[in-house]
Design an enzyme around this catalytic site. Structure first.
Site, PDB file in Angstrom:
ATOM      1  N   CYS A   1       0.874  -1.178   0.000  1.00 55.97           N
ATOM      2  CA  CYS A   1       0.000   0.000   0.000  1.00 55.97           C
ATOM      3  C   CYS A   1       0.912   1.229   0.000  1.00 55.97           C
ATOM      4  CB  CYS A   1      -0.966  -0.019   1.175  1.00 55.97           C
ATOM      5  SG  CYS A   1      -0.179   0.044   2.788  1.00 55.97           S
TER       6      CYS A   1
ATOM      7  N   HIS B   1      -3.924   9.651   5.184  1.00 53.30           N
ATOM      8  CA  HIS B   1      -4.398   8.264   5.108  1.00 53.30           C
ATOM      9  C   HIS B   1      -5.820   8.217   5.670  1.00 53.30           C
ATOM     10  CE1 HIS B   1      -4.539   3.910   5.621  1.00 53.30           C
ATOM     11  NE2 HIS B   1      -3.387   3.823   4.942  1.00 53.30           N
TER      12      HIS B   1
END
Length: 630
Positions: free
Chosen positions: A26, A549
């Site tokens: 990720c 995030h």
């Protein structure tokens, strides 16, 4: 340490490459599915230079690398091999999504072949209409072979692509599909006989040329049968015994079960579409034509491929889906060109023009995702136009004689030697689609994408004044990170992810969103966009690198509920909207929506200080949350 050395050390400490089922990454972490968690030495992994942390979470081994994770992953992948990311992602999707992905995966590789054959059908029809070729001529027969071969032997083409999709031998799949078109079967169909018998079970004579569902069903079953036989046959005998057993089981099964069932299913699909076409008429065109952009957004349009081919096989033309695709292409093009003329943003104007041209040629995804869906109102305009023009097309019975991209270049496949008006009605329908979509987009308007070209001005003094003011603000805001979202402050000790709560990758602030958008916390550029859209990396004009995030483990949503408004490399202005997301839907999926703002290059500053907030204190996007000093 090089990334190759880093990758080798990591693989050694997690049990070797044979212990890795799958590897991916990720924004900041390497992620692994491993066979045996006991073989992973987390303590030693954490001691590796370049590793910021490691943990098991939600069945995954996560190793935190930071901003350079993609470089490390390239070396990891070189060791463990290319991983089947698609298969794991499929397991995270619902049944309908997996079915549509399967249809897309099977049909996409064969589209060039059937598109070429379809265009040839259109050209052959044009030659007939112009009187340049006779049906009795050898040239006509040869051109007919060219235009029909790919459709007649479609089961072979689908056998190859389905075998790749279901991960089974392509050669065995073609051999078994060959039974469907074996001369005994085709001759039996021509003779009108009922069929054969095998072990007391009937094998009906059915024309499987151009069929779709029988071969897909066959290859799907084959994928399980083949793996089962591989397990029970000794290794030394597999090269001979495995294919023999596969043929003995699968060819009778295909001729007795999969073929007839698939043929009946396909027949009833055709009957259902025919009923809708016959009884729905303009209403069916209005509904399906209007909703087609939504089918494209959700990927459901791939499910139409078997229906189109079934119509082509049964009737020689498609009177439903392809004509509606044609008007949708022109509706999307009309909306895109209206946006291109009206927008003041030069960069977005170029995007709208290019996507409008693509839609003219039958490729609508750039216009749908890049323009219409982004601005919303043009999408509504194109849906209304698609519905009206779709109703017109179906009311006048427009037929498409070739499976090709549905743009202006598709005109030849709308030539009907028996009905000269078919092409005329097709032309009128796309004109209606383009004009209505263009006018409605112009009238409804849209919230324009912010102009980022500050060199454009109508008054020189005003422009200079703004530049001076902006310059002064830049100096004042040097090293300051504003909150990129509206929400309540969350203490890091309450964040259930050690990577963030322990500030492993940099100074971190956690905010629980009370709104559904992320805005730029400073003037700068978009440094990184992750494909799953759950995170974005930014760099300020003063050198502060920030990772935003959204939520925890939301990478698993694979972009669902996220809408990114910018592209990597874009220049951004403080307060500009960057990402829209649906926090309630994300929560409903079981994910923690707390959003983390991380200064990933904290070590490059003398001090990186967080502004103090009380727990659950409301933070506005105008609030400063982090200050850096060199």
């Amino acid at each position: 340490m090089s990334y190759k050395e880093l990758a080798n050390q990591i693989i050694d400490q997690i049990g070797g490459k044979d212990n890795v089922i799958r590897a991916w990454h990720c924004v900041t972490r390497l992620r692994f599915h491993v066979k045996d968690e006991q073989k992973v030495d987390l303590t030693k992994v954490k001691e590796i230079s370049g590793v910021m942390g490691a943990q098991f979470q939600n069945g995954q081994l996560q190793i935190i690398i930071g901003n350079k994770v993609s470089d490390a992953f390239k070396e990891i992948e070189a060791i463990v091999g290319v991983q089947d990311k698609e298969e794991v992602q499929d397991n995270q999707k619902g049944p309908l999504s997996r079915f549509l992905d399967m249809i897309s995966g099977v049909f996409s590789p064969v589209i060039p072949a059937i598109a070429g054959a379809g265009m040839m059908k259109g050209l052959l029809a044009l030659l007939q209409v112009l009187g340049w070729i006779s049906e009795e001529s050898d040239a006509f027969q040869v051109l007919t072979i060219i235009s029909n071969a790919a459709f007649y032997f479609l089961p072979f083409l689908l056998a190859i692509s389905a075998a790749k999709r279901f991960k089974v031998s392509e050669y065995l799949s073609i051999a078994i599909a060959g039974a469907l078109l074996y001369p005994t079967i085709t001759a039996g169909v021509a003779s009108g006989e009922s069929g054969l018998g095998f072990l007391g079970m009937p094998i009906p004579f059915i024309d499987y040329s151009s069929t779709v569902i029988p071969v897909i069903l066959m290859v799907w079953v084959l994928s399980y049968v083949y793996r089962f036989i591989e397990k029970i046959v000794p290794g030394a005998l597999r090269i001979v015994l495995t294919p023999t057993l596969v043929f003995l089981l699968m060819i009778p099964f295909t001729l007795i079960v999969a073929g007839p069932i698939g043929f009946v299913i396909g027949d009833y699909v055709g009957i259902g579409v025919g009923w809708l076409y016959e009884n729905g008429g303009a209403i069916a065109g209005l509904l399906v034509g209007g909703l087609l952009p939504l089918f494209i957004v959700t990927g459901m349009h791939y499910g139409f491929a078997p229906i189109i081919l079934q119509n082509m096989t049964k009737n020689g033309f498609d009177p439903f889906i392809l004509p509606l695709n044609l008007v949708n292409s022109l509706a999307q093009s009309g909306a895109a060109f209206a946006v291109a003329i009206k927008t003041k943003n030069k960069k977005f104007k170029a995007i709208a023009v290019s996507s409008g041209v693509s839609a003219l040629l039958g490729v609508t995804e750039p216009a749908v995702f890049g323009v219409s869906l982004k601005l919303k109102r043009p999408l509504y305009a194109s849906m209304i136009a698609g519905g009206i023009s779709g109703g017109f097309a179906l009311y006048f019975g427009v037929k498409c004689f070739g499976f090709v991209a549905q743009g202006l270049e598709a005109f030849p496949v709308y030539i009907d030697p028996a009905d000269g008006m078919n092409l005329v009605y097709a032309a009128i329908s796309i004109l209606i689609a383009f004009v209505i979509s263009f006018i409605l987009t112009w009238i409804l308007g849209f919230e324009d994408v912010p102009v980022d070209d500050k060199s454009v001005a109508t008054e020189k003094q005003t422009t200079e004044s703004k530049k001076e003011q902006s310059s002064a603000q830049d100096v004042m805001s040097s090293g300051v990170v504003n909150s990129p979202l509206k929400g309540t402050f969350t203490p890091l000790e309450e964040v259930p992810d050690k990577t963030f709560s322990e500030e492993v990758i940099g100074t971190t602030v956690a905010i629980e969103p009370t709104d559904n958008k992320i805005v730029a916390p400073f003037d700068g550029t978009v440094a990184m966009l992750y494909p799953t859209k759950h995170a974005i990396g930014l760099k300020s004009d003063t050198g502060v690198e920030v990772l935003i995030h959204i939520g925890l483990e939301t990478v698993n949503l694979d972009g669902k509920y996220f809408d990114v408004q910018v592209s990597q490399g874009d220049t951004i202005a403080k307060g500009q909207e960057l990402v829209a997301f649906d926090r309630e839907s994300i929560r409903a999926e079981g994910y923690n929506i707390v959003t983390l703002i991380v200064v990933t290059n904290s070590d490059q500053f003398t001090t990186t200080e967080k502004v103090h907030f009380d727990k659950n204190q409301l933070i506005e996007t105008t609030a400063e949350i982090i200050q850096t000093k060199k």
